[in-house]
Enzyme design. Structure first.
Site, PDB file in Angstrom:
ATOM      1  N   PHE A 154      10.954  -7.087  22.387  1.00 21.15           N
ATOM      2  CA  PHE A 154       9.873  -6.927  23.366  1.00 21.15           C
ATOM      3  C   PHE A 154      10.056  -5.707  24.271  1.00 21.15           C
ATOM      4  O   PHE A 154       9.262  -5.474  25.174  1.00 21.15           O
ATOM      5  CB  PHE A 154       9.731  -8.197  24.215  1.00 21.15           C
ATOM      6  CG  PHE A 154      10.986  -8.604  24.950  1.00 21.15           C
ATOM      7  CD1 PHE A 154      11.330  -8.017  26.161  1.00 21.15           C
ATOM      8  CD2 PHE A 154      11.828  -9.583  24.432  1.00 21.15           C
ATOM      9  CE1 PHE A 154      12.492  -8.389  26.835  1.00 21.15           C
ATOM     10  CE2 PHE A 154      12.986  -9.968  25.113  1.00 21.15           C
ATOM     11  CZ  PHE A 154      13.320  -9.362  26.319  1.00 21.15           C
ATOM     12  N   LYS A 159       5.223  -7.249  39.961  1.00 24.84           N
ATOM     13  CA  LYS A 159       4.918  -6.489  38.746  1.00 24.84           C
ATOM     14  C   LYS A 159       3.445  -6.078  38.673  1.00 24.84           C
ATOM     15  O   LYS A 159       2.606  -6.613  39.412  1.00 24.84           O
ATOM     16  CB  LYS A 159       5.314  -7.333  37.530  1.00 24.84           C
ATOM     17  CG  LYS A 159       6.828  -7.564  37.408  1.00 24.84           C
ATOM     18  CD  LYS A 159       7.175  -8.336  36.127  1.00 24.84           C
ATOM     19  CE  LYS A 159       8.679  -8.530  35.984  1.00 24.84           C
ATOM     20  NZ  LYS A 159       9.039  -9.210  34.713  1.00 24.84           N
ATOM     21  N   HIS A 192       9.867  -9.787  39.274  1.00 23.10           N
ATOM     22  CA  HIS A 192      11.229  -9.605  38.770  1.00 23.10           C
ATOM     23  C   HIS A 192      12.213 -10.047  39.840  1.00 23.10           C
ATOM     24  O   HIS A 192      11.971  -9.866  41.025  1.00 23.10           O
ATOM     25  CB  HIS A 192      11.483  -8.118  38.456  1.00 23.10           C
ATOM     26  CG  HIS A 192      12.952  -7.786  38.331  1.00 23.10           C
ATOM     27  ND1 HIS A 192      13.640  -7.972  37.168  1.00 23.10           N
ATOM     28  CD2 HIS A 192      13.855  -7.329  39.240  1.00 23.10           C
ATOM     29  CE1 HIS A 192      14.924  -7.633  37.365  1.00 23.10           C
ATOM     30  NE2 HIS A 192      15.073  -7.230  38.611  1.00 23.10           N
ATOM     31  N   ARG A 237       6.261 -17.975  39.681  1.00 19.97           N
ATOM     32  CA  ARG A 237       5.736 -17.757  38.329  1.00 19.97           C
ATOM     33  C   ARG A 237       4.821 -18.904  37.892  1.00 19.97           C
ATOM     34  O   ARG A 237       3.798 -18.682  37.253  1.00 19.97           O
ATOM     35  CB  ARG A 237       6.886 -17.543  37.346  1.00 19.97           C
ATOM     36  CG  ARG A 237       7.460 -16.120  37.430  1.00 19.97           C
ATOM     37  CD  ARG A 237       8.753 -15.990  36.670  1.00 19.97           C
ATOM     38  NE  ARG A 237       9.180 -14.592  36.546  1.00 19.97           N
ATOM     39  CZ  ARG A 237      10.419 -14.247  36.192  1.00 19.97           C
ATOM     40  NH1 ARG A 237      11.322 -15.163  35.923  1.00 19.97           N
ATOM     41  NH2 ARG A 237      10.738 -12.969  36.093  1.00 19.97           N
ATOM     42  N   ASN A 296       4.699 -11.770  33.938  1.00 16.88           N
ATOM     43  CA  ASN A 296       5.151 -12.920  34.741  1.00 16.88           C
ATOM     44  C   ASN A 296       5.329 -12.588  36.219  1.00 16.88           C
ATOM     45  O   ASN A 296       6.170 -13.142  36.905  1.00 16.88           O
ATOM     46  CB  ASN A 296       6.405 -13.530  34.119  1.00 16.88           C
ATOM     47  CG  ASN A 296       7.536 -12.527  33.983  1.00 16.88           C
ATOM     48  OD1 ASN A 296       7.410 -11.399  34.458  1.00 16.88           O
ATOM     49  ND2 ASN A 296       8.629 -12.923  33.375  1.00 16.88           N
ATOM     50  N   GLU A 317      20.093  -2.138  41.050  1.00 15.67           N
ATOM     51  CA  GLU A 317      18.623  -2.113  41.044  1.00 15.67           C
ATOM     52  C   GLU A 317      18.058  -1.663  42.388  1.00 15.67           C
ATOM     53  O   GLU A 317      17.053  -0.942  42.431  1.00 15.67           O
ATOM     54  CB  GLU A 317      18.092  -3.502  40.675  1.00 15.67           C
ATOM     55  CG  GLU A 317      18.397  -3.855  39.223  1.00 15.67           C
ATOM     56  CD  GLU A 317      17.955  -5.255  38.834  1.00 15.67           C
ATOM     57  OE1 GLU A 317      18.198  -5.650  37.684  1.00 15.67           O
ATOM     58  OE2 GLU A 317      17.358  -5.965  39.687  1.00 15.67           O
ATOM     59  N   THR A 359      11.523 -17.546  33.281  1.00 13.41           N
ATOM     60  CA  THR A 359      10.841 -16.350  32.761  1.00 13.41           C
ATOM     61  C   THR A 359       9.445 -16.684  32.234  1.00 13.41           C
ATOM     62  O   THR A 359       8.481 -15.955  32.492  1.00 13.41           O
ATOM     63  CB  THR A 359      11.684 -15.734  31.610  1.00 13.41           C
ATOM     64  OG1 THR A 359      13.025 -15.564  32.071  1.00 13.41           O
ATOM     65  CG2 THR A 359      11.116 -14.389  31.185  1.00 13.41           C
ATOM     66  N   TYR A 415      15.163  -1.393  32.645  1.00 11.57           N
ATOM     67  CA  TYR A 415      15.351  -2.505  31.699  1.00 11.57           C
ATOM     68  C   TYR A 415      16.208  -2.111  30.499  1.00 11.57           C
ATOM     69  O   TYR A 415      16.110  -2.728  29.438  1.00 11.57           O
ATOM     70  CB  TYR A 415      13.992  -3.047  31.237  1.00 11.57           C
ATOM     71  CG  TYR A 415      13.339  -3.996  32.216  1.00 11.57           C
ATOM     72  CD1 TYR A 415      13.931  -5.221  32.542  1.00 11.57           C
ATOM     73  CD2 TYR A 415      12.113  -3.695  32.816  1.00 11.57           C
ATOM     74  CE1 TYR A 415      13.341  -6.105  33.431  1.00 11.57           C
ATOM     75  CE2 TYR A 415      11.506  -4.582  33.705  1.00 11.57           C
ATOM     76  CZ  TYR A 415      12.126  -5.789  34.003  1.00 11.57           C
ATOM     77  OH  TYR A 415      11.536  -6.673  34.882  1.00 11.57           O
ATOM     78  N   ARG A 419      15.964 -16.342  42.340  1.00 14.25           N
ATOM     79  CA  ARG A 419      15.614 -16.782  40.981  1.00 14.25           C
ATOM     80  C   ARG A 419      15.095 -18.226  41.001  1.00 14.25           C
ATOM     81  O   ARG A 419      14.236 -18.587  40.208  1.00 14.25           O
ATOM     82  CB  ARG A 419      16.790 -16.586  40.029  1.00 14.25           C
ATOM     83  CG  ARG A 419      17.033 -15.070  39.770  1.00 14.25           C
ATOM     84  CD  ARG A 419      18.031 -14.813  38.699  1.00 14.25           C
ATOM     85  NE  ARG A 419      17.563 -15.149  37.373  1.00 14.25           N
ATOM     86  CZ  ARG A 419      16.964 -14.314  36.530  1.00 14.25           C
ATOM     87  NH1 ARG A 419      16.711 -13.074  36.887  1.00 14.25           N
ATOM     88  NH2 ARG A 419      16.602 -14.716  35.339  1.00 14.25           N
TER      89      ARG A 419
HETATM   90  P1  ATP Z   1      13.147 -10.240  35.123  1.00 13.59           P
HETATM   91  O1  ATP Z   1      14.382  -9.489  34.669  1.00 13.59           O
HETATM   92  O2  ATP Z   1      11.880  -9.435  35.023  1.00 13.59           O
HETATM   93  O3  ATP Z   1      13.320 -10.876  36.474  1.00 13.59           O
HETATM   94  P2  ATP Z   1      14.003 -12.537  33.665  1.00 13.59           P
HETATM   95  O4  ATP Z   1      15.355 -12.200  34.190  1.00 13.59           O
HETATM   96  O5  ATP Z   1      13.449 -13.902  33.968  1.00 13.59           O
HETATM   97  O6  ATP Z   1      12.926 -11.497  34.145  1.00 13.59           O
HETATM   98  P3  ATP Z   1      14.725 -11.243  31.207  1.00 13.59           P
HETATM   99  O7  ATP Z   1      15.330 -11.969  30.057  1.00 13.59           O
HETATM  100  O8  ATP Z   1      15.598 -10.378  32.057  1.00 13.59           O
HETATM  101  O9  ATP Z   1      13.960 -12.339  32.101  1.00 13.59           O
HETATM  102  O10 ATP Z   1      13.521 -10.393  30.634  1.00 13.59           O
HETATM  103  C1  ATP Z   1      12.966  -9.314  31.368  1.00 13.59           C
HETATM  104  C2  ATP Z   1      11.459  -9.330  31.236  1.00 13.59           C
HETATM  105  O11 ATP Z   1      11.118  -9.032  29.886  1.00 13.59           O
HETATM  106  C3  ATP Z   1      10.789 -10.687  31.507  1.00 13.59           C
HETATM  107  O12 ATP Z   1      10.540 -10.932  32.847  1.00 13.59           O
HETATM  108  C4  ATP Z   1       9.507 -10.544  30.740  1.00 13.59           C
HETATM  109  O13 ATP Z   1       8.572  -9.742  31.469  1.00 13.59           O
HETATM  110  C5  ATP Z   1       9.959  -9.779  29.516  1.00 13.59           C
HETATM  111  N1  ATP Z   1      10.343 -10.698  28.426  1.00 13.59           N
HETATM  112  C6  ATP Z   1      11.487 -11.403  28.326  1.00 13.59           C
HETATM  113  N2  ATP Z   1      11.521 -12.140  27.197  1.00 13.59           N
HETATM  114  C7  ATP Z   1      10.350 -11.881  26.569  1.00 13.59           C
HETATM  115  C8  ATP Z   1       9.774 -12.324  25.346  1.00 13.59           C
HETATM  116  N3  ATP Z   1      10.407 -13.170  24.545  1.00 13.59           N
HETATM  117  N4  ATP Z   1       8.556 -11.843  25.029  1.00 13.59           N
HETATM  118  C9  ATP Z   1       7.917 -10.959  25.821  1.00 13.59           C
HETATM  119  N5  ATP Z   1       8.405 -10.504  26.994  1.00 13.59           N
HETATM  120  C10 ATP Z   1       9.601 -10.957  27.370  1.00 13.59           C
HETATM  121 MG    MG Z   2      16.221 -10.258  34.025  1.00 12.24          MG
END
Ligand code: ATP
Ligand code: MG
Length: 142
Positions: free
Chosen positions: A58, A10, A116, A103, A113, A127, A92, A50, A86
């Site tokens: 968010f 990212k 992805h 992370r 973070n 994706e 996350t 997304y 993962r």
């Molecule tokens: P990613 O999809 O990026 O791999 P993830 O699967 O661990 O991350 P998701 O729930 O899919 O988490 O959320 C996508 C992204 O949105 C997170 O990686 C983070 O950058 C952001 N995000 C998620 N939850 C929050 C939150 N509560 N506040 C701020 N940003 C968030």
């Molecule tokens: Mg995700």
């Protein structure tokens, strides 16, 4: 169980010069890089990527963050790739991520973070095709 996943290094990680260190962790964990590029996403592309989070509070800041600078999408291959990747990146929120995960090592916050990872085989395929054409993938599959 599929063998492909999409990673994105990212914009926070690119800004902080962490591309090399993160790729080293990924390849050391046994993932093969099948395609990779550095791109700056626009709002449509990041928003589409997304889309599942469109209704979340968010969402706007997530799109803003993902468009804030270049990122590095990478198509990866390994047995059980989605779950294995993962596990390698951790939770996350880096504060909740296990010791030794990417992370935990490099991320600053839940929103920024560093990496992805796809969350299912079905989404991994969607994706990967978001970033790489058939030709780009085939050219890299030897
Ligand atoms: P990613 O999809 O990026 O791999 P993830 O699967 O661990 O991350 P998701 O729930 O899919 O988490 O959320 C996508 C992204 O949105 C997170 O990686 C983070 O950058 C952001 N995000 C998620 N939850 C929050 C939150 N509560 N506040 C701020 N940003 C968030
Ligand atoms: Mg995700």
């Amino acid at each position: 169980m599929g063998n492909r996943t999409l990673a994105i290094i990212k914009p926070d990680a690119v800004k902080n010069n962490l591309i090399g260190q993160i790729i080293k962790e990924i390849t050391s964990a046994g993932f093969k890089i099948k395609a990779m590029k550095m791109v700056r996403l626009n709002k449509d592309s990041a928003g589409g990527f997304y889309e599942v989070h469109k209704e979340r509070p968010f969402y706007n800041s997530l799109v803003e963050f993902m468009t804030s600078g270049p990122c590095v999408p990478i198509a990866l291959e390994k047995d059980n790739a989605v779950a294995e990747f993962r596990k390698l990146i951790g939770a996350t929120d880096p504060a909740e991520a296990a010791e030794g995960t990417i992370r935990k090592m490099f991320a600053q916050s839940k929103s920024e973070n560093v990496v992805h990872g796809s969350d299912s085989d079905e989404n991994a395929a969607i994706e990967i095709s978001h970033f790489f054409s058939r030709k780009e993938l085939l050219e890299n599959y030897q």
